[in-house]
Design an enzyme around this catalytic site. Structure first.
Site, PDB file in Angstrom:
ATOM      1  N   LEU A 173       0.376  -1.063   0.057  1.00  0.00           N
ATOM      2  CA  LEU A 173      -0.347   0.308  -0.048  1.00  0.00           C
ATOM      3  C   LEU A 173       0.954   1.082  -0.025  1.00  0.00           C
ATOM      4  CD1 LEU A 173      -2.726  -1.017   2.310  1.00  0.00           C
ATOM      5  CD2 LEU A 173      -2.951  -1.148   0.462  1.00  0.00           C
ATOM      6  N   ASP A 174       0.685   2.740  -0.940  1.00  0.00           N
ATOM      7  CA  ASP A 174       1.145   3.523  -0.610  1.00  0.00           C
ATOM      8  C   ASP A 174       1.712   4.108   0.336  1.00  0.00           C
ATOM      9  OD1 ASP A 174       1.422   3.244  -3.613  1.00  0.00           O
ATOM     10  OD2 ASP A 174       0.134   4.502  -3.759  1.00  0.00           O
ATOM     11  N   GLN A 175       2.453   5.105   1.020  1.00  0.00           N
ATOM     12  CA  GLN A 175       2.650   5.662   2.370  1.00  0.00           C
ATOM     13  C   GLN A 175       1.288   6.006   2.875  1.00  0.00           C
ATOM     14  OE1 GLN A 175       6.274   8.227   2.955  1.00  0.00           O
ATOM     15  NE2 GLN A 175       5.113   9.250   4.223  1.00  0.00           N
TER      16      GLN A 175
END
Length: 218
Positions: free
Chosen positions: A55-57
């Site tokens: 998952l993106d930051q």
């Protein structure tokens, strides 16, 4: 430090509600990451669990972790073979005319010295398909449910911009980064089928920053 919320747990899997803003890997500039907190998630097991997908930051919500190498291999194959159902909620910076649809735009990675790397819609790119449905509209922003069939990097972010004509609120790469302190994307639901066992099923409640903009789980 706020404890990480566990949404699902059994002998081979954990699903946590990843906070928005927490990167999976140690940032180059330093600072905390999920990597630093994996020992909190052992719960009596000797091995630390390992993230199966990314998952993106900025993205909050359901993140699957495997508790042993065999489970990691099987879950990774499930993602690869599209045996995983993923449901995201995102706030789009704008109003949408249609109620629902499917975005099928292939994606390719580009990079430049000034802007770094990003994804673009390109005919010769990798296949990417996202189903979407409008949930609610408040204050000129729209809450959208996204169900990606494929799992390309930044898929929902670029599909919002190129497919819906409006970026996710707060997105600094595909939008102007305004309107929210982060890219407003939340992994709300995850289902992973397993042979001979009940599926892994997890639901992550809508985060406080979504609610602050007037939206709710309904």
């Amino acid at each position: 430090m706020t404890p990480l919320t566990v949404l699902f747990e059994d002998g081979e899997a954990l699903v946590i509600d990843k906070p928005g803003g927490l990167p999976l890997d140690q940032p180059r500039a330093g600072g905390r990451s999920l990597e630093d907190r994996l020992e909190e998630l052992c719960f009596g097991f000797q091995r630390v669990p390992f993230p199966v997908h990314r998952l993106d930051q900025d993205t909050s919500g359901c993140l699957l972790l495997a508790r042993n190498p065999k489970a990691l291999k099987r879950f990774s194959a499930a993602f690869e073979n599209r045996q995983v159902e993923k449901r995201y909620l995102g706030i789009v910076a704008g109003a949408l005319q249609e109620e629902s649809g499917t975005i099928a735009l292939s994606l390719s990675k580009i990079s430049s010295a000034e802007k770094g790397w990003r994804m673009i819609a390109a005919k010769k790119g990798k296949e990417a398909v996202t189903h979407w449905r409008k949930v609610a509209e408040i204050g000129g922003n729209t809450l959208v449910e996204f169900r990606p069939e494929t799992g390309r990097t930044h898929q929902i972010r670029i599909h919002a911009l190129a497919g819906l004509g409006a970026p996710l609120l707060g997105d600094p790469i595909y939008g102007d980064g305004k309107g929210a302190p982060r890219t407003m994307l939340h992994a709300a639901g995850l289902t992973v089928t397993r042979e001979g066992k009940p599926p892994i099923e997890a639901v992550a409640p809508l985060p406080a920053d979504f609610r602050a903009l007037g939206f709710s789980d309904g």
